[in-house]
Write a protein that holds these residues in place. Structure first.
Motif, short mmCIF file in Angstrom:
data_model
loop_
_atom_site.label_atom_id
_atom_site.label_comp_id
_atom_site.label_asym_id
_atom_site.label_seq_id
_atom_site.Cartn_x
_atom_site.Cartn_y
_atom_site.Cartn_z
N ILE A 1 0.83 -1.20 0.00
CA ILE A 1 0.00 0.00 0.00
C ILE A 1 0.87 1.26 0.00
O ILE A 1 0.60 2.22 -0.74
N LEU A 2 1.91 1.26 0.82
CA LEU A 2 2.78 2.43 0.88
C LEU A 2 3.62 2.58 -0.39
O LEU A 2 3.92 3.69 -0.82
N SER A 3 3.98 1.47 -1.00
CA SER A 3 4.68 1.53 -2.28
C SER A 3 3.78 2.16 -3.34
O SER A 3 4.22 2.98 -4.15
N ALA A 4 2.49 1.79 -3.30
CA ALA A 4 1.52 2.37 -4.24
C ALA A 4 1.32 3.85 -3.96
O ALA A 4 1.20 4.66 -4.89
N ALA A 5 1.30 4.24 -2.67
CA ALA A 5 1.15 5.65 -2.32
C ALA A 5 2.34 6.46 -2.84
O ALA A 5 2.18 7.56 -3.38
#
Length: 202
Positions: free
Chosen positions: A41-45
Motif C-alpha cells: 500500500i505504501l509503495s503504491a502511495a
C-alpha cells in the motif's frame, strides 16, 4: 526527484546502485512478511504521489512521502521504493533503468536514517509523536534533495546550477511532506498501531 538517464557519471551510477543493493537486501531480511500488504500500500502511495511532478532541468520536484515510508517501514522502505520506481521507469519512462539504483538510494536512505534517528520520539505521547513524524517527513525530503543535488554536482560542473535550483525548489515541498507525515503517522498510531511493526528492528 527522479534524475533522468544519460545525466550522471558512471561512478555515481555504480555507487548508487551498489548502496541500493545493500539497503534492499537488509530491508528484505528485516521485513516481517505478515505486513506485505502494508508495504504494498505504501509503495503504491509513493508511486502515485511521485507521478505528479514539476520538471527542473535534468530532475523534477514532487512529493515522495519518504519520511512516511521510513517511519512505518524502516529498512523495508528500500524494496518498497525500488519497486515503485521500477514500475514508473517501465510504465511511464520516469527516471530510467540505468539510474534506478541511484534514484532509489537518494529517496530510501534518508527515509531509513530518519526512522532510526526519531524512533525514540515516535513512541512517546501524541505531541512528541507528531513533531517527530513531521521532522522525519521534512528532513527525509531535505536529505533526498541534498543527495540528488550532490549526485548532479559530482557528475559535472555543468549540473551545479541545476543542483542548486533543484534544492531551492524542494524547500516548500519539505513542509508539505512534514505535515502529511505528521498527521498520517499519528492517525495510524491511534487507530491501527500494529501496522507500524513492519520490520523486525532497525
Amino acid at each position: 526527484m527522479h534524475i533522468s538517464e544519460g545525466v550522471l557519471s558512471a561512478p555515481v551510477l555504480l555507487g548508487g546502485a551498489g548502496l541500493t543493493v545493500i539497503g534492499t537486501a537488509i530491508g528484505l531480511r528485516k521485513l516481517d512478511y505478515d505486513h506485505i500488504i502494508t508495504v504494498s500500500i505504501l509503495s503504491a502511495a509513493f508511486f502515485v504521489a511521485s507521478l505528479v511532478h514539476v520538471p527542473i532541468g535534468p530532475a523534477n520536484a514532487h512529493l515522495i512521502l519518504g519520511g512516511l515510508l521510513g517511519v512505518i517501514l524502516g529498512w523495508a522502505a528500500f524494496p518498497s521504493i525500488l519497486v515503485a520506481l521500477l514500475l514508473q521507469a517501465v510504465l511511464f519512462q520516469y527516471g530510467g533503468l540505468t539510474v534506478l539504483g541511484l534514484n532509489t538510494f537518494t529517496m530510501a536512505a534518508p527515509a531509513v536514517l530518519c526512522s532510526i534517528l526519531f524512533r525514540p520520539l515516535l513512541t512517546r505521547g501524541s505531541g512528541s509523536r507528531f513533531a517527530a513524524a513531521f521532522a522525519c517527513g521534512f528532513i527525509a525530503m531535505l536529505l533526498s534533495a541534498l543527495l540528488t543535488a550532490g549526485a548532479l554536482a559530482l557528475s559535472g560542473d555543468a549540473f551545479v546550477g541545476a543542483a542548486k535550483v533543484l534544492l531551492a525548489a524542494h524547500l516548500p515541498v519539505m513542509f508539505v511532506e512534514g505535515v502529511i507525515t505528521g498527521f498520517t503517522y499519528t492517525f495510524i498510531a491511534k487507530v491501527k498501531p500494529e501496522a507500524l511493526a513492519v520490520t523486525s528492528g532497525l
